[in-house]
Design a protein around this motif. Structure first.
Motif, PDB file in Angstrom:
ATOM      1  N   ARG A   1     -31.361  19.010 -15.606  1.00  0.00           N
ATOM      2  CA  ARG A   1     -32.275  18.661 -16.702  1.00  0.00           C
ATOM      3  C   ARG A   1     -31.865  19.232 -18.054  1.00  0.00           C
ATOM      4  O   ARG A   1     -32.350  18.786 -19.091  1.00  0.00           O
ATOM      5  CB  ARG A   1     -33.701  19.125 -16.364  1.00  0.00           C
TER       6      ARG A   1
ATOM      7  N   VAL B   1     -25.998  17.444 -18.852  1.00  0.00           N
ATOM      8  CA  VAL B   1     -26.218  16.031 -19.195  1.00  0.00           C
ATOM      9  C   VAL B   1     -25.221  15.579 -20.253  1.00  0.00           C
ATOM     10  O   VAL B   1     -24.568  14.533 -20.129  1.00  0.00           O
ATOM     11  CB  VAL B   1     -27.672  15.803 -19.682  1.00  0.00           C
TER      12      VAL B   1
ATOM     13  N   VAL C   1     -32.009  15.887  -6.749  1.00  0.00           N
ATOM     14  CA  VAL C   1     -32.654  14.716  -7.357  1.00  0.00           C
ATOM     15  C   VAL C   1     -34.159  14.932  -7.492  1.00  0.00           C
ATOM     16  O   VAL C   1     -34.809  14.319  -8.347  1.00  0.00           O
ATOM     17  CB  VAL C   1     -32.330  13.453  -6.532  1.00  0.00           C
TER      18      VAL C   1
ATOM     19  N   ALA D   1     -35.707  15.432 -10.982  1.00  0.00           N
ATOM     20  CA  ALA D   1     -35.915  14.295 -11.880  1.00  0.00           C
ATOM     21  C   ALA D   1     -37.304  13.699 -11.704  1.00  0.00           C
ATOM     22  O   ALA D   1     -37.851  13.089 -12.631  1.00  0.00           O
ATOM     23  CB  ALA D   1     -34.846  13.227 -11.622  1.00  0.00           C
TER      24      ALA D   1
ATOM     25  N   SER E   1     -31.763  12.587 -24.804  1.00  0.00           N
ATOM     26  CA  SER E   1     -31.756  11.225 -24.267  1.00  0.00           C
ATOM     27  C   SER E   1     -32.901  10.965 -23.301  1.00  0.00           C
ATOM     28  O   SER E   1     -33.175   9.815 -22.947  1.00  0.00           O
ATOM     29  CB  SER E   1     -30.431  10.962 -23.547  1.00  0.00           C
TER      30      SER E   1
ATOM     31  N   THR F   1     -32.854  11.916 -20.209  1.00  0.00           N
ATOM     32  CA  THR F   1     -32.245  11.622 -18.925  1.00  0.00           C
ATOM     33  C   THR F   1     -31.802  12.902 -18.223  1.00  0.00           C
ATOM     34  O   THR F   1     -31.824  13.986 -18.801  1.00  0.00           O
ATOM     35  CB  THR F   1     -31.022  10.699 -19.097  1.00  0.00           C
TER      36      THR F   1
ATOM     37  N   LYS G   1     -28.053  13.178 -13.043  1.00  0.00           N
ATOM     38  CA  LYS G   1     -27.858  12.120 -12.055  1.00  0.00           C
ATOM     39  C   LYS G   1     -27.721  10.737 -12.688  1.00  0.00           C
ATOM     40  O   LYS G   1     -27.185   9.820 -12.060  1.00  0.00           O
ATOM     41  CB  LYS G   1     -29.026  12.110 -11.062  1.00  0.00           C
ATOM     42  N   ASP G   2     -28.188  10.593 -13.914  1.00  0.00           N
ATOM     43  CA  ASP G   2     -28.165   9.288 -14.585  1.00  0.00           C
ATOM     44  C   ASP G   2     -26.815   8.962 -15.219  1.00  0.00           C
ATOM     45  O   ASP G   2     -26.623   7.854 -15.732  1.00  0.00           O
ATOM     46  CB  ASP G   2     -29.254   9.241 -15.669  1.00  0.00           C
ATOM     47  N   HIS G   3     -25.878   9.904 -15.180  1.00  0.00           N
ATOM     48  CA  HIS G   3     -24.605   9.711 -15.892  1.00  0.00           C
ATOM     49  C   HIS G   3     -23.403  10.063 -15.021  1.00  0.00           C
ATOM     50  O   HIS G   3     -22.423  10.626 -15.509  1.00  0.00           O
ATOM     51  CB  HIS G   3     -24.599  10.558 -17.167  1.00  0.00           C
ATOM     52  N   CYS G   4     -23.476   9.722 -13.743  1.00  0.00           N
ATOM     53  CA  CYS G   4     -22.412  10.074 -12.800  1.00  0.00           C
ATOM     54  C   CYS G   4     -21.890   8.836 -12.084  1.00  0.00           C
ATOM     55  O   CYS G   4     -22.627   7.879 -11.860  1.00  0.00           O
ATOM     56  CB  CYS G   4     -22.932  11.065 -11.751  1.00  0.00           C
TER      57      CYS G   4
ATOM     58  N   VAL H   1     -23.242  10.672  -7.135  1.00  0.00           N
ATOM     59  CA  VAL H   1     -24.238  11.749  -7.144  1.00  0.00           C
ATOM     60  C   VAL H   1     -24.372  12.305  -5.730  1.00  0.00           C
ATOM     61  O   VAL H   1     -24.581  11.561  -4.772  1.00  0.00           O
ATOM     62  CB  VAL H   1     -25.612  11.260  -7.629  1.00  0.00           C
TER      63      VAL H   1
ATOM     64  N   ASP I   1     -26.808  14.713  -3.661  1.00  0.00           N
ATOM     65  CA  ASP I   1     -28.142  15.300  -3.716  1.00  0.00           C
ATOM     66  C   ASP I   1     -28.217  16.477  -2.741  1.00  0.00           C
ATOM     67  O   ASP I   1     -28.110  16.301  -1.527  1.00  0.00           O
ATOM     68  CB  ASP I   1     -29.187  14.242  -3.351  1.00  0.00           C
TER      69      ASP I   1
END
Length: 254
Positions: free
Chosen positions: A126, A131, A150, A153, A162, A164, A167-170, A173, A175
């Motif tokens: 986070r 990020v 995860v 999130a 952003s 985000t 996990k939103d930019h990989c 992922v 977990d």
């Protein structure tokens, strides 16, 4: 506290850790395979490997760098003041994770380049640092493997502008399944939950990825560039050969 209850607490922690390891074994099989294949693809194509983690997440990153039985090409991407808890005061490291612009500055002055792969470890995923690092790395043409929980999130708010999470930019992922707060035990006589398991689980996940990558390279007829322990006969000679062959892709010697 009695010896009996001490033993019970120890057993409860081991059981919790084993349960989490079984979960990631059973539920993250495809992600581990994908991450290992991505690393093998990178090595086969002449790319370099990097790992980053801030604070205690750095422990798992360091565990796969210059490691007996590990891939020699994995390099630590260090952010000054954010690697481990050696910085004084230790709280500075946590503060640096929330600084915008730091990750981009580190990446832009590092040897990382298009075609490389970067493992980013962040339990919560986070904060601004992981990020932004994932975002900027992908902009540079770097493949990103994220290792995170995860659950954060769904149960916490992001701290990056952003809105985000890591996990939103990989590209892949992993977990870790760690519950928010990273504490596996509670006791009526103790006011806070305790006994974190994220390091155990994250390190195991990454070693599973490393094993998968080594096997994937071998399946292609490529000898995996593995290091041997310097404490076994012939280990130093072996490692010297590997480092000479792949010296242009290893940065922790400089």
């Amino acid at each position: 506290m009695s010896d009996r209850s001490d033993h019970q607490l120890a057993a409860r922690f081991f059981d919790a850790a084993i349960g989490l390891l079984r979960r990631v074994r059973d539920e993250e099989t495809e992600a581990v395979e994908a991450a290992g294949t991505l690393l093998a693809d990178t090595v086969a194509a002449g790319g370099r490997l990097f790992a980053f983690g801030a604070g205690h997440s750095s422990l798992a990153a360091q565990d796969i760098v210059y490691r007996a039985g590990g891939l020699a090409l994995m390099n630590l991407l260090a952010v000054p003041g954010a690697v481990g808890v050696d910085v004084v005061p230790a709280t500075l490291g946590s503060a640096l994770e929330r600084v915008d612009g730091l990750a981009s500055a580190v990446l832009d002055t590092s040897p990382i380049r298009a075609g490389d792969a970067l493992v980013i470890i962040s339990l919560s995923g986070r904060n601004a640092l992981p990020v932004e690092m994932a975002l900027h790395a992908r902009d540079l043409g770097v493949k990103v493997i994220g290792v995170t929980s995860v659950a954060y999130a769904a149960q916490t708010k992001p701290r990056h502008a952003s809105g985000t999470f890591l996990k939103d930019h990989c590209d892949v992922v992993l977990d870790s399944k760690i519950a928010v707060g990273d504490a596996e035990l509670t006791l009526d006589s103790v006011p806070a939950p305790f006994a974190p398991a994220s390091t155990v689980v994250t390190s195991a996940l990454l070693q599973a990825v490393m094993a998968t990558a080594a096997g994937s390279l071998a399946d292609r007829g490529i000898e995996p560039p593995l290091l041997r322990s310097g404490n076994v006969d012939g280990g130093h000679d072996w490692n010297g050969r590997v480092m000479e062959e792949y010296g242009d892709r290893i940065f922790y010697r400089r």
